[in-house]
Design a protein around this motif. Structure first.
Motif, short mmCIF file in Angstrom:
data_model
loop_
_atom_site.label_atom_id
_atom_site.label_comp_id
_atom_site.label_asym_id
_atom_site.label_seq_id
_atom_site.Cartn_x
_atom_site.Cartn_y
_atom_site.Cartn_z
N MET A 55 10.47 12.56 -14.31
CA MET A 55 10.82 11.18 -14.62
C MET A 55 11.94 10.67 -13.74
N LYS A 56 12.89 11.58 -13.49
CA LYS A 56 14.04 11.23 -12.67
C LYS A 56 13.61 10.70 -11.29
N ASN A 57 12.64 11.40 -10.69
CA ASN A 57 12.20 11.01 -9.34
C ASN A 57 11.50 9.66 -9.33
N ILE A 58 10.79 9.36 -10.40
CA ILE A 58 10.10 8.08 -10.47
C ILE A 58 11.11 6.94 -10.54
N LEU A 59 12.14 7.11 -11.38
CA LEU A 59 13.16 6.06 -11.49
C LEU A 59 13.94 5.92 -10.18
N LEU A 60 14.22 7.05 -9.54
CA LEU A 60 14.90 7.00 -8.24
C LEU A 60 14.07 6.21 -7.23
N TYR A 61 12.79 6.52 -7.19
CA TYR A 61 11.88 5.85 -6.25
C TYR A 61 11.87 4.35 -6.48
N LEU A 62 11.68 3.95 -7.73
CA LEU A 62 11.58 2.52 -8.06
C LEU A 62 12.89 1.80 -7.75
N THR A 63 14.01 2.45 -8.08
CA THR A 63 15.30 1.78 -7.92
C THR A 63 15.73 1.70 -6.46
N GLN A 64 15.51 2.78 -5.73
CA GLN A 64 15.97 2.78 -4.34
C GLN A 64 15.27 1.71 -3.50
N ALA A 65 14.01 1.41 -3.86
CA ALA A 65 13.29 0.38 -3.11
C ALA A 65 13.81 -1.02 -3.45
N LEU A 66 14.47 -1.12 -4.60
CA LEU A 66 14.88 -2.42 -5.12
C LEU A 66 16.26 -2.83 -4.63
N VAL A 67 17.12 -1.86 -4.37
CA VAL A 67 18.54 -2.18 -4.16
C VAL A 67 18.94 -2.28 -2.68
N GLN A 68 20.14 -2.78 -2.51
CA GLN A 68 20.73 -2.94 -1.19
C GLN A 68 21.40 -1.64 -0.72
N HIS A 69 21.81 -0.81 -1.68
CA HIS A 69 22.52 0.44 -1.35
C HIS A 69 21.78 1.63 -1.95
N PRO A 70 20.64 2.01 -1.35
CA PRO A 70 19.83 3.08 -1.95
C PRO A 70 20.56 4.43 -2.03
N ASP A 71 21.53 4.64 -1.12
CA ASP A 71 22.25 5.93 -1.14
C ASP A 71 23.22 6.02 -2.32
N GLN A 72 23.45 4.89 -2.99
CA GLN A 72 24.39 4.90 -4.12
C GLN A 72 23.67 4.99 -5.47
N LYS A 78 0.84 -1.20 0.00
CA LYS A 78 0.00 0.00 0.00
C LYS A 78 0.88 1.25 0.00
N GLY A 79 1.83 1.27 0.93
CA GLY A 79 2.73 2.42 1.03
C GLY A 79 3.57 2.60 -0.22
N TYR A 80 4.02 1.48 -0.78
CA TYR A 80 4.88 1.53 -1.97
C TYR A 80 4.13 2.16 -3.14
N LEU A 81 2.91 1.72 -3.38
CA LEU A 81 2.17 2.22 -4.54
C LEU A 81 1.70 3.66 -4.34
N LYS A 82 1.26 3.98 -3.13
CA LYS A 82 0.87 5.37 -2.85
C LYS A 82 2.07 6.29 -3.09
N LEU A 90 4.69 5.75 -4.95
CA LEU A 90 5.05 5.83 -6.37
C LEU A 90 4.20 6.87 -7.09
N PHE A 91 2.88 6.79 -6.89
CA PHE A 91 2.01 7.72 -7.60
C PHE A 91 2.11 9.14 -7.04
N GLN A 92 2.47 9.24 -5.77
CA GLN A 92 2.71 10.57 -5.20
C GLN A 92 3.88 11.26 -5.91
N THR A 93 4.89 10.44 -6.25
CA THR A 93 6.06 10.96 -6.93
C THR A 93 5.66 11.63 -8.24
N SER A 94 4.61 11.13 -8.88
CA SER A 94 4.16 11.76 -10.12
C SER A 94 3.01 12.73 -9.86
#
Lengths: 231, 76
Positions: free
Chosen positions: B1-18, A64-68, A70-74
């Motif tokens: 767009m930059k912020n969306i990719l940052l958001y998606l990637t930081q949640a995925l990785v072990q080293h979000p600060d990098q 829930k937090g992840y998707l909210k 994500l869309f907040q970012t846009s």
């Protein structure tokens, strides 16, 4: 993440204390035993167990937090509802998101894969409770799509049965194919198979010969976004 | 767009600060350059490139809303 440490006579007792301190269910706490209890000699030199507990996010809250987020970012406001189904965590996002789903639902499948990969990584880091596959619908796109596919599948099944000929459907995504397999799973005298290679892989609706009917072959596909889609 | 990719990637990785993302725009073409910690390369690419492919599709959904085309490169 919230964590706390507790000292008690046994590891189990320390864990119980941590459940009270952190205020979440035991299944949502990752425990690390820092010191095993050691009995002393005549009450001297021993020490108690020391355990650290870290609260991990419940899977539903996490997604829930992840998707909210994500869309907040846009700059969008998403309303996210999560429901535990038999073997999956079903997430419904509502809001003005037609621009996201588009016509093919390709981006919805992609988002679902990203969310499941991210959940898997977060599980590995002990940040989220492990659990079922997460499936995502946005603006009831899947719901409507699958209703349509089911209708189509039932029509084709009736045709195939009447004519005795197998009918190939048009190429579809794995999640669409799965919806067709499910729609016709219990249809008497009909079997469905997936044939061909991506991206031209398609469902074929075929009538069963009468001697095949007792054990109709059934082909289940992993939904898109599964941890290890076998296709 | 930059912020969306940052958001998606930081949640995925072990080293979000990098994680860093550089965004360049040429008309309606957006190019995103993603850099992650070497240990996290596999996490953003995924088996047979599945994760990277999915990330690109999601980014395109966000970009398409404004009529943009997006390209994402993962750099060592």
């Amino acid at each position: 993440m919230r964590s706390a440490e507790a000292r008690a006579k046994t590891v189990e007792a320390a864990k119980e204390d941590l459940v009270g301190i952190l205020g979440v269910a035991e299944s949502l706490i990752r425990f690390e035993v820092l010191e095993e209890p050691k009995p002393g000699l005549m009450g001297l030199g021993g020490h108690m167990a020391l355990v650290r507990g870290t609260a991990i996010a419940a899977r539903a809250e996490w997604v829930k937090g992840y998707l909210k987020g994500l869309f907040q970012t846009s700059g969008d406001e998403a309303v996210v509802v999560v429901r535990q189904e038999e073997d999956r965590l079903q997430v419904s996002v509502s809001g003005d998101f037609e621009w996201f789903t588009g016509i093919t639902g390709e981006s919805l499948d992609a988002l679902q894969r990203v969310v499941n990969s991210t959940a898997q990584q977060a599980e590995g880091r002990g940040e989220v409770e492990p659990g079922d596959l997460i499936t995502i619908d946005i603006g009831r796109w899947r719901e409507r799509r699958y209703e349509q596919l089911e209708k189509e599948a039932l029509e084709l099944a009736a045709q195939a049965k009447a004519s005795g000929e197998a009918i190939p459907m048009k190429p579809m995504s794995a999640s669409d194919r799965r919806a067709v397999h499910i729609a016709l799973r219990d249809y008497p005298g009909i079997a469905t198979t997936s044939e061909g290679e991506e991206p031209a892989r398609r469902v074929v609706v075929r009538p069963l010969a009468s001697d095949e009917q007792a054990s109709s072959p059934e082909r289940q596909e992993m939904p898109e976004g599964g941890p290890e889609p076998h296709e | 767009m930059k912020n969306i990719l940052l958001y998606l990637t930081q949640a995925l990785v072990q080293h979000p600060d990098q994680v860093t993302v550089e965004e360049r725009r040429d008309g309606n073409r957006v190019t995103l350059e993603l850099r992650v910690h070497p240990d996290d390369m596999g996490r953003v690419i995924g088996r047979q490139g599945r994760v990277a492919k999915s990330l690109r599709t999601v980014l395109q959904a966000f970009a398409g809303r404004h009529g943009d085309r997006v390209r994402m490169d993962i750099l060592e």
